[in-house]
Enzyme design. Sequence first.
Site, PDB file in Angstrom:
ATOM      1  N   HIS A   8       6.464 -16.886 -51.697  1.00 14.89           N
ATOM      2  CA  HIS A   8       6.568 -15.452 -51.994  1.00 14.89           C
ATOM      3  C   HIS A   8       5.364 -14.689 -51.482  1.00 14.89           C
ATOM      4  O   HIS A   8       4.337 -15.277 -51.143  1.00 14.89           O
ATOM      5  CB  HIS A   8       6.756 -15.205 -53.499  1.00 14.89           C
ATOM      6  CG  HIS A   8       5.608 -15.662 -54.364  1.00 14.89           C
ATOM      7  ND1 HIS A   8       5.579 -16.877 -55.001  1.00 14.89           N
ATOM      8  CD2 HIS A   8       4.442 -15.057 -54.689  1.00 14.89           C
ATOM      9  CE1 HIS A   8       4.452 -17.000 -55.690  1.00 14.89           C
ATOM     10  NE2 HIS A   8       3.731 -15.907 -55.509  1.00 14.89           N
ATOM     11  N   HIS A  81      -1.277 -11.033 -52.505  1.00  8.87           N
ATOM     12  CA  HIS A  81      -1.492 -12.413 -52.048  1.00  8.87           C
ATOM     13  C   HIS A  81      -0.244 -12.949 -51.371  1.00  8.87           C
ATOM     14  O   HIS A  81       0.829 -12.348 -51.463  1.00  8.87           O
ATOM     15  CB  HIS A  81      -1.900 -13.320 -53.223  1.00  8.87           C
ATOM     16  CG  HIS A  81      -0.849 -13.516 -54.273  1.00  8.87           C
ATOM     17  ND1 HIS A  81      -0.699 -12.682 -55.361  1.00  8.87           N
ATOM     18  CD2 HIS A  81       0.132 -14.458 -54.408  1.00  8.87           C
ATOM     19  CE1 HIS A  81       0.301 -13.105 -56.116  1.00  8.87           C
ATOM     20  NE2 HIS A  81       0.836 -14.184 -55.558  1.00  8.87           N
ATOM     21  N   GLU A 130      -2.295 -18.192 -52.481  1.00  7.70           N
ATOM     22  CA  GLU A 130      -1.860 -19.017 -53.609  1.00  7.70           C
ATOM     23  C   GLU A 130      -1.208 -20.267 -53.043  1.00  7.70           C
ATOM     24  O   GLU A 130      -0.405 -20.188 -52.110  1.00  7.70           O
ATOM     25  CB  GLU A 130      -0.856 -18.220 -54.455  1.00  7.70           C
ATOM     26  CG  GLU A 130      -0.315 -18.976 -55.666  1.00  7.70           C
ATOM     27  CD  GLU A 130       0.645 -18.133 -56.512  1.00  7.70           C
ATOM     28  OE1 GLU A 130       1.013 -17.014 -56.092  1.00  7.70           O
ATOM     29  OE2 GLU A 130       1.040 -18.597 -57.592  1.00  7.70           O
TER      30      GLU A 130
HETATM   31 CO    CO Z   1       2.100 -15.441 -56.749  1.00  8.48          CO
END
Ligand code: CO
Length: 139
Positions: A8, A81, A130
């Site tokens: 994502h 992010h 991440e």
């Molecule tokens: Co995230």
Amino acid sequence: MKLGRLNHVGVATPSIENSVELYRTMLGATRIGEPFDLPAQGVRVCFVDTPNSQIELIEPLGADSPIAKFLERNPLGGQHHVCFEVPDIHAAKSELEARGARVLGEPRIGAHGTPVFFLHPKDMGGVLTEIMESPKRAH
Ligand code: CO
């Protein structure tokens, strides 16, 4: 370390409701999850599905949320992010640290229920990154 799929893109927002409306009316998003709280990370989260990935809308949960500071600098919200999958979170952490990357904290359970950690943006060309263990899919 082998780069896995883009799980994502995290997008900070002052209002998940307003952002959901924007993705729905401006971009025609139709698959939108229910918002939920992630108290351990100080955020409220909602996933908008795209055909090949997801947008993770993140709203601050409480005044000391890590997202609150980001929104002070970016009042409209903005890209926060990117998140890539790996097969084994602990192996990835060891390898990345061995390559000199700063891992921010210990792996903890993320929005998809699998362990995640973040890499310092200064070690990733300015991008907060991440790393997430892939969900174990039923065979
Ligand atoms: Co995230």
